[in-house]
Enzyme design. Structure first.
Site, PDB file in Angstrom:
ATOM      1  N   ARG A 166      -7.269  -7.518  -9.889  1.00  0.00           N
ATOM      2  CA  ARG A 166      -8.066  -8.720 -10.165  1.00  0.00           C
ATOM      3  C   ARG A 166      -9.482  -8.298 -10.515  1.00  0.00           C
ATOM      4  NH1 ARG A 166     -11.163  -8.448  -5.671  1.00  0.00           N
ATOM      5  NH2 ARG A 166     -10.184  -7.822  -3.694  1.00  0.00           N
ATOM      6  N   LYS A 213       0.809  -1.219   0.000  1.00  0.00           N
ATOM      7  CA  LYS A 213       0.000   0.000   0.000  1.00  0.00           C
ATOM      8  C   LYS A 213       0.843   1.271   0.000  1.00  0.00           C
ATOM      9  CE  LYS A 213      -3.748  -2.340  -0.110  1.00  0.00           C
ATOM     10  NZ  LYS A 213      -3.105  -3.582  -0.503  1.00  0.00           N
ATOM     11  N   GLU A 257      -2.236   6.935   7.864  1.00  0.00           N
ATOM     12  CA  GLU A 257      -2.893   7.754   6.852  1.00  0.00           C
ATOM     13  C   GLU A 257      -4.014   8.576   7.499  1.00  0.00           C
ATOM     14  OE1 GLU A 257      -3.568   6.199   2.530  1.00  0.00           O
ATOM     15  OE2 GLU A 257      -5.381   5.767   3.643  1.00  0.00           O
TER      16      GLU A 257
END
Length: 445
Positions: A293, A116, A200
């Site tokens: 995906r 990430k 974050e």
């Protein structure tokens, strides 16, 4: 086109892929665990191979067993579905090194987006908006505290290698951060084998909006609209709709352009999703992650854009052009997906069991992608998703009406089921207004 396809997954998504394969004249091969031998996807495939016991590590994540199944059945390609090995870059590389076609993005793109922090940095460099946060892992608790002080509370504490809403915690102050940091780090090490933690900015009122992208065989990346995914429990989605009732035409243009830039930044091929957080008060959005995906919620995009995303995946993997004109993509109507899970509709705790009744709704604008039929057993070994109820209409209001009727018609007995929750949601004034956020489920409870 690919002639033979091994589906390295189970349940509804395996059944979904097999359905498109059959329509295209592709020979399909299912792999299954000992626990899943009686499920519909096994009998609906042209061939089926048992790859191990119920434990996913010994079956659906067993790379050698899956590759041996491909070799023994003469499969030409492997489609991983979602979950399990779908975002495993090493598996993608191994499949291709074995001379098989991988129906998914390249291993380098999976690797780039799998972490990430690395993904955030790549997106920022590509001009995609990212929320304030760390540009490298918080090495220890002191580093996390220092980062949070600079970012400003509240903060989200996230597993850098996580995904699917797992490995996350919110800290409103330093005391909470000290607790959440240790908790998230331990969870990340246990679940992902990587304890790296990202700090974050946390937005108390936010919407979760994502964009479907498709990297074409000729190198172009196109965006097939956005999906609203803000109805969630424990950071995991329950309902998705397209288009988002929160996104204006001007904001949509910005969303889609940013998603295309994200795909181009990693030379993306095949289907993927760029997930973002939208601050409804400012109309600012921030990159959250890229899922490399096919998504669980892909059917709502299929309805609105009139495409079969599994077919498009297969065409990209085979080096073929898409079935649609990339320069003339235009949405039509509205679609909503409800995830029918084997779980308590109040607390959302798993409730597996033998299915004694299973009657699916039908009618105009109603589609059910299911993994089970009456007589099957929902076991505790896998995700609780039993089926996806997808409805569509010319307008959001028509789609909601069809969803109400379909939920009332859907009969499931045996395992616990969250259909009563959806009946409640579809009468909820906040949801009906379209002006809702990721806190809607907690407010209903």
């Amino acid at each position: 086109m690919i002639e033979s396809l091994l589906v390295a997954n189970r349940g509804e998504i395996a059944r979904r892929i097999i359905r498109t394969g059959r329509r295209l004249g592709i020979r399909t091969i299912a792999v299954h665990s000992e626990a899943d031998g009686a499920l519909p996807f096994v009998t609906e495939a042209d061939e089926a191979v048992c790859v191990g016991p119920a434990n996913p590590a010994q079956s659906y994540r067993n790379v050698e067993a899956i590759l041996e199944a491909a070799r023994s059945t003469g499969a030409q390609a492997i489609h991983p579905g979602y979950g399990f090995l779908s975002e495993n870059a090493d598996f993608a590389r191994t499949v291709e090194r074995s001379g098989l076609i991988w129906v998914g993005p390249g291993a380098d793109a999976i690797t780039a987006m799998g972490d990430k922090i690395n993904a955030r940095n790549l997106m920022a460099a590509a001009g995609v908006p990212v929320a304030p946060g760390t540009t490298e892992p918080a090495a220890d608790l002191d580093a996390a505290v220092a980062a949070a002080a600079e970012i400003g509370y509240p903060v989200m504490v996230k597993a850098a290698a996580g995904g699917g809403g797992m490995g996350m915690g919110v800290a409103a102050d330093e005391a909470a951060l000290r607790t959440e940091y240790d908790k998230v780090r331990a969870f990340a090490e246990r679940m992902f084998g990587d304890g790296s933690v990202l700090i974050e900015r946390y937005f108390p009122r936010v919407r979760h909006v994502e964009v479907q992208i498709l990297g074409l065989a000729d190198g172009r990346v196109v965006a097939l609209g956005e999906r609203e995914c803000s109805v969630q429990r424990r950071n995991q989605k329950l309902v998705e709709e397209s288009p988002s009732p929160a996104v204006s035409p001007e904001l949509r243009e910005r969303f889609l352009a940013a998603a295309v830039r994200a795909g181009e930044a990693v030379n993306y091929r095949n289907a993927g999703t760029v997930e973002c957080l939208l601050d409804p008060s400012t109309q600012e959005f921030f990159f959250l992650e890229m899922n490399t995906r096919l998504q669980v919620e892909h059917p709502v995009t299929e309805y609105v854009y009139g495409v079969d995303l599994v077919e498009e995946q297969l065409r990209v993997a085979a080096g073929l052009a898409p079935t649609f004109d990339p320069d003339a993509l235009a949405p039509r109507g509205h679609a909503i997906e409800l995830r029918i899970n084997a779980e308590d509709p109040k607390r959302f705790l798993p409730g597996p069991g033998a299915i004694t009744t299973w009657n699916e709704p039908a009618g105009a604008g109603v589609r059910v992608d299911s993994g089970y039929v009456a007589g099957n057993t929902v076991t505790p070994f896998y995700d609780s998703l039993m089926a996806k109820l997808i409805v569509s209409g010319d307008t959001r209001e028509e789609a909601v009406e069809r969803a109400r009727a379909a939920v009332a018609q859907f009969e499931i007995a045996g395992p616990k089921c969250n259909l009563p929750f959806f009946a409640e949601l579809l009468e909820n004034p906040e949801f009906l207004s379209g002006d809702y956020d990721t806190g809607i489920v907690s407010r209903m409870r």
